[in-house]
Scaffold this motif. Structure first.
Motif, PDB file in Angstrom:
ATOM      1  N   ILE A   2      -6.441   6.442  -5.702  1.00 58.96           N
ATOM      2  CA  ILE A   2      -7.899   6.370  -5.751  1.00 58.96           C
ATOM      3  C   ILE A   2      -8.466   6.313  -4.333  1.00 58.96           C
ATOM      4  CG2 ILE A   2      -9.892   5.032  -6.538  1.00 58.96           C
ATOM      5  CD1 ILE A   2      -8.138   3.924  -8.767  1.00 58.96           C
ATOM      6  N   ILE A   3      -9.487   7.118  -4.077  1.00 60.95           N
ATOM      7  CA  ILE A   3     -10.247   7.037  -2.841  1.00 60.95           C
ATOM      8  C   ILE A   3     -11.515   6.236  -3.131  1.00 60.95           C
ATOM      9  CG2 ILE A   3     -11.490   8.309  -1.051  1.00 60.95           C
ATOM     10  CD1 ILE A   3      -8.499   8.767  -0.933  1.00 60.95           C
ATOM     11  N   PHE A   4     -11.732   5.180  -2.360  1.00 64.75           N
ATOM     12  CA  PHE A   4     -12.903   4.313  -2.529  1.00 64.75           C
ATOM     13  C   PHE A   4     -13.870   4.524  -1.368  1.00 64.75           C
ATOM     14  CE2 PHE A   4      -9.345   2.197  -4.545  1.00 64.75           C
ATOM     15  CZ  PHE A   4      -9.846   1.525  -5.647  1.00 64.75           C
ATOM     16  N   PRO A   5     -14.958   5.270  -1.534  1.00 63.98           N
ATOM     17  CA  PRO A   5     -15.981   5.267  -0.488  1.00 63.98           C
ATOM     18  C   PRO A   5     -16.541   3.852  -0.341  1.00 63.98           C
ATOM     19  CG  PRO A   5     -16.318   7.107  -1.987  1.00 63.98           C
ATOM     20  CD  PRO A   5     -15.298   6.211  -2.617  1.00 63.98           C
ATOM     21  N   ALA A   6     -16.696   3.412   0.902  1.00 69.74           N
ATOM     22  CA  ALA A   6     -17.138   2.040   1.156  1.00 69.74           C
ATOM     23  C   ALA A   6     -18.621   1.995   1.464  1.00 69.74           C
ATOM     24  CB  ALA A   6     -16.351   1.452   2.327  1.00 69.74           C
ATOM     25  N   ILE A 194      -4.418  -1.713  -2.088  1.00 64.83           N
ATOM     26  CA  ILE A 194      -5.411  -0.736  -1.665  1.00 64.83           C
ATOM     27  C   ILE A 194      -5.519  -0.845  -0.151  1.00 64.83           C
ATOM     28  CG2 ILE A 194      -7.827  -0.014  -1.810  1.00 64.83           C
ATOM     29  CD1 ILE A 194      -7.877  -1.432  -4.589  1.00 64.83           C
ATOM     30  N   ALA A 195      -5.274   0.262   0.538  1.00 69.08           N
ATOM     31  CA  ALA A 195      -5.274   0.258   1.998  1.00 69.08           C
ATOM     32  C   ALA A 195      -6.689   0.374   2.543  1.00 69.08           C
ATOM     33  CB  ALA A 195      -4.427   1.419   2.521  1.00 69.08           C
ATOM     34  N   SER A 196      -6.974  -0.381   3.602  1.00 74.83           N
ATOM     35  CA  SER A 196      -8.303  -0.358   4.204  1.00 74.83           C
ATOM     36  C   SER A 196      -8.183  -0.518   5.706  1.00 74.83           C
ATOM     37  CB  SER A 196      -9.154  -1.490   3.625  1.00 74.83           C
ATOM     38  OG  SER A 196     -10.420  -1.554   4.238  1.00 74.83           O
ATOM     39  N   ALA A 200      -8.883   7.905   8.997  1.00 73.86           N
ATOM     40  CA  ALA A 200      -9.725   8.753   9.838  1.00 73.86           C
ATOM     41  C   ALA A 200      -9.581  10.244   9.581  1.00 73.86           C
ATOM     42  CB  ALA A 200      -9.406   8.482  11.309  1.00 73.86           C
ATOM     43  N   SER A 201      -8.555  10.654   8.833  1.00 74.20           N
ATOM     44  CA  SER A 201      -8.291  12.081   8.690  1.00 74.20           C
ATOM     45  C   SER A 201      -7.629  12.367   7.358  1.00 74.20           C
ATOM     46  CB  SER A 201      -7.377  12.557   9.821  1.00 74.20           C
ATOM     47  OG  SER A 201      -6.085  11.974   9.672  1.00 74.20           O
ATOM     48  N   LEU A 202      -7.554  13.635   7.021  1.00 77.28           N
ATOM     49  CA  LEU A 202      -6.840  14.027   5.802  1.00 77.28           C
ATOM     50  C   LEU A 202      -5.357  13.710   5.931  1.00 77.28           C
ATOM     51  CD1 LEU A 202      -8.597  17.419   4.994  1.00 77.28           C
ATOM     52  CD2 LEU A 202      -9.021  15.179   3.973  1.00 77.28           C
ATOM     53  N   ASP A 203      -4.824  13.786   7.142  1.00 77.54           N
ATOM     54  CA  ASP A 203      -3.415  13.417   7.332  1.00 77.54           C
ATOM     55  C   ASP A 203      -3.200  11.938   7.020  1.00 77.54           C
ATOM     56  OD1 ASP A 203      -2.473  15.928   7.984  1.00 77.54           O
ATOM     57  OD2 ASP A 203      -2.649  15.631  10.156  1.00 77.54           O
ATOM     58  N   ASP A 204      -4.185  11.103   7.334  1.00 77.09           N
ATOM     59  CA  ASP A 204      -4.072   9.682   6.975  1.00 77.09           C
ATOM     60  C   ASP A 204      -4.024   9.509   5.459  1.00 77.09           C
ATOM     61  OD1 ASP A 204      -4.110   8.835   9.622  1.00 77.09           O
ATOM     62  OD2 ASP A 204      -6.277   8.506   9.648  1.00 77.09           O
ATOM     63  N   ILE A 205      -4.828  10.295   4.736  1.00 80.18           N
ATOM     64  CA  ILE A 205      -4.805  10.233   3.278  1.00 80.18           C
ATOM     65  C   ILE A 205      -3.445  10.668   2.753  1.00 80.18           C
ATOM     66  CG2 ILE A 205      -5.826  11.138   1.151  1.00 80.18           C
ATOM     67  CD1 ILE A 205      -7.634   9.233   2.633  1.00 80.18           C
ATOM     68  N   ARG A 206      -2.908  11.724   3.325  1.00 81.96           N
ATOM     69  CA  ARG A 206      -1.571  12.178   2.913  1.00 81.96           C
ATOM     70  C   ARG A 206      -0.531  11.086   3.167  1.00 81.96           C
ATOM     71  NH1 ARG A 206      -3.587  16.868   5.830  1.00 81.96           N
ATOM     72  NH2 ARG A 206      -4.240  18.440   4.290  1.00 81.96           N
ATOM     73  N   ALA A 207      -0.659  10.405   4.307  1.00 82.14           N
ATOM     74  CA  ALA A 207       0.311   9.357   4.652  1.00 82.14           C
ATOM     75  C   ALA A 207       0.207   8.167   3.703  1.00 82.14           C
ATOM     76  CB  ALA A 207       0.088   8.904   6.095  1.00 82.14           C
ATOM     77  N   VAL A 208      -1.012   7.805   3.321  1.00 84.89           N
ATOM     78  CA  VAL A 208      -1.178   6.701   2.367  1.00 84.89           C
ATOM     79  C   VAL A 208      -0.647   7.114   0.995  1.00 84.89           C
ATOM     80  CG1 VAL A 208      -2.850   5.243   1.158  1.00 84.89           C
ATOM     81  CG2 VAL A 208      -3.147   5.703   3.594  1.00 84.89           C
ATOM     82  N   ALA A 213       4.871   5.219  -4.086  1.00 85.39           N
ATOM     83  CA  ALA A 213       6.093   4.673  -4.692  1.00 85.39           C
ATOM     84  C   ALA A 213       6.333   3.226  -4.282  1.00 85.39           C
ATOM     85  CB  ALA A 213       7.298   5.530  -4.312  1.00 85.39           C
ATOM     86  N   ASP A 214       5.763   2.809  -3.148  1.00 89.02           N
ATOM     87  CA  ASP A 214       5.891   1.418  -2.694  1.00 89.02           C
ATOM     88  C   ASP A 214       4.903   0.488  -3.388  1.00 89.02           C
ATOM     89  OD1 ASP A 214       7.949   1.771  -0.681  1.00 89.02           O
ATOM     90  OD2 ASP A 214       6.442   2.842   0.488  1.00 89.02           O
ATOM     91  N   GLY A 215       3.895   1.086  -4.057  1.00 88.80           N
ATOM     92  CA  GLY A 215       2.895   0.268  -4.733  1.00 88.80           C
ATOM     93  C   GLY A 215       1.505   0.395  -4.146  1.00 88.80           C
ATOM     94  N   VAL A 216       1.327   1.287  -3.173  1.00 92.96           N
ATOM     95  CA  VAL A 216       0.005   1.511  -2.586  1.00 92.96           C
ATOM     96  C   VAL A 216      -0.743   2.484  -3.488  1.00 92.96           C
ATOM     97  CG1 VAL A 216      -1.267   2.301  -0.563  1.00 92.96           C
ATOM     98  CG2 VAL A 216       0.909   1.087  -0.277  1.00 92.96           C
ATOM     99  N   GLU A 217      -1.861   2.052  -4.040  1.00 91.99           N
ATOM    100  CA  GLU A 217      -2.523   2.850  -5.076  1.00 91.99           C
ATOM    101  C   GLU A 217      -3.882   3.396  -4.678  1.00 91.99           C
ATOM    102  OE1 GLU A 217      -3.221   0.464  -8.529  1.00 91.99           O
ATOM    103  OE2 GLU A 217      -4.899  -0.588  -7.606  1.00 91.99           O
ATOM    104  N   GLY A 218      -4.322   3.127  -3.463  1.00 88.74           N
ATOM    105  CA  GLY A 218      -5.626   3.637  -3.077  1.00 88.74           C
ATOM    106  C   GLY A 218      -5.921   3.428  -1.614  1.00 88.74           C
ATOM    107  N   ALA A 219      -7.013   4.058  -1.158  1.00 87.77           N
ATOM    108  CA  ALA A 219      -7.456   3.919   0.227  1.00 87.77           C
ATOM    109  C   ALA A 219      -8.973   3.813   0.248  1.00 87.77           C
ATOM    110  CB  ALA A 219      -6.999   5.105   1.065  1.00 87.77           C
TER     111      ALA A 219
END
Length: 246
Positions: A2-6, A194-196, A200-208, A213-219
């Motif tokens: 999930i992408i969360f606009p802040a 949820i990472a916060s 800063a970039s689409l590459d950051d989204i790809r990395a998150v 699989a580790d349990g990170v479900e959103g940014a």
């Protein structure tokens, strides 16, 4: 994923800070409702709201703006900032907020976290904000002698299933998220994360997304969206696994 606009609220306005410093605020909108509606129209599935004044005051200060946001969209909204008693939790949820995020309360009033979990289940999250690995509270103004991982393990025992993890050093600086710390927190605690901070970039989204699989479900994304360095539609496509570059 999930992408969360802040939407960060200061005196009723949408702002962005750098490392949580109130004197660094940049105003992006004076109409929080229309801002939330714009993100929904661009495809957002969830909105992340922080009452910055509330975080510093220890009690909500932007209730009217939060209500405006909730009434302006049909997608769920999660809210944090200054939520430190059961009355405030109940008020926000009754208002139509989907999930509340407890921050300083996890350190100052762990019994509140436990009671909120008993009453409201996974509608209650904890925000873990860390500076150099150590937890910061009271609007990030006070650092305590507890690591982010230790706090995550403690709140899991209280009934929490999901946390928002912010690396304060990265927040608002477009310097990339702290992927290693985010992944470590998820693996060490077994919580959904949820990472916060710093996306800063689409590459950051790809990395998150690679940390799912580790349990990170959103940014959570703030400045990158407001500054236009990332288009929400492209970030959402990556989150859904529709990235053409993969």
């Amino acid at each position: 994923m999930i992408i969360f606009p802040a939407i960060d609220l200061k005196e009723g306005q949408c702002v962005r800070l750098i490392e949580g410093r109130m004197d660094s605020a940049t105003i992006y909108s004076r109409d929080p409702g229309s801002t939330a509606r714009a993100w929904q129209e661009q495809g957002a599935e969830f909105i992340h709201v922080v009452d910055l004044d509330g975080a510093f005051a220890g009690q909500p200060r932007n209730r009217a703006s939060i209500m405006q946001i909730v009434q302006s969209v049909s997608i769920p909204v999660q809210v944090g900032g200054g939520i430190r008693d059961m009355e405030t939790i109940a008020d926000l949820l009754n208002m139509g907020v989907n999930r509340v995020i407890l921050g300083s309360a996890a350190i100052l009033r762990p019994e509140l976290v436990a009671e909120a979990c008993r009453r409201y289940g996974d509608r209650v999250l904890v925000g873990i904000d860390a500076r150099d690995g150590m937890v910061a509270i009271q609007g990030w103004g006070e650092t305590v002698s507890k690591t982010a991982v230790d706090l995550a393990r403690e709140v899991k025992q209280l009934g929490i299933k999901r946390v928002v993890f912010t690396d304060i050093r990265r927040d608002g600086k477009l310097s990339g998220p702290n992927l290693a710390a985010t992944a470590e927190l998820a693996r060490a605690s077994g919580l959904k994360v949820i990472a916060s901070g710093g996306v800063a970039s689409l590459d950051d989204i790809r990395a998150v997304k690679a940390l799912e699989a580790d349990g990170v479900e959103g940014a959570i994304m703030g400045k990158a969206l407001y500054a236009g360095t990332v288009k929400l539609a492209e970030a959402l496509a990556i989150a859904r696994g529709e990235d053409a570059t993969c």
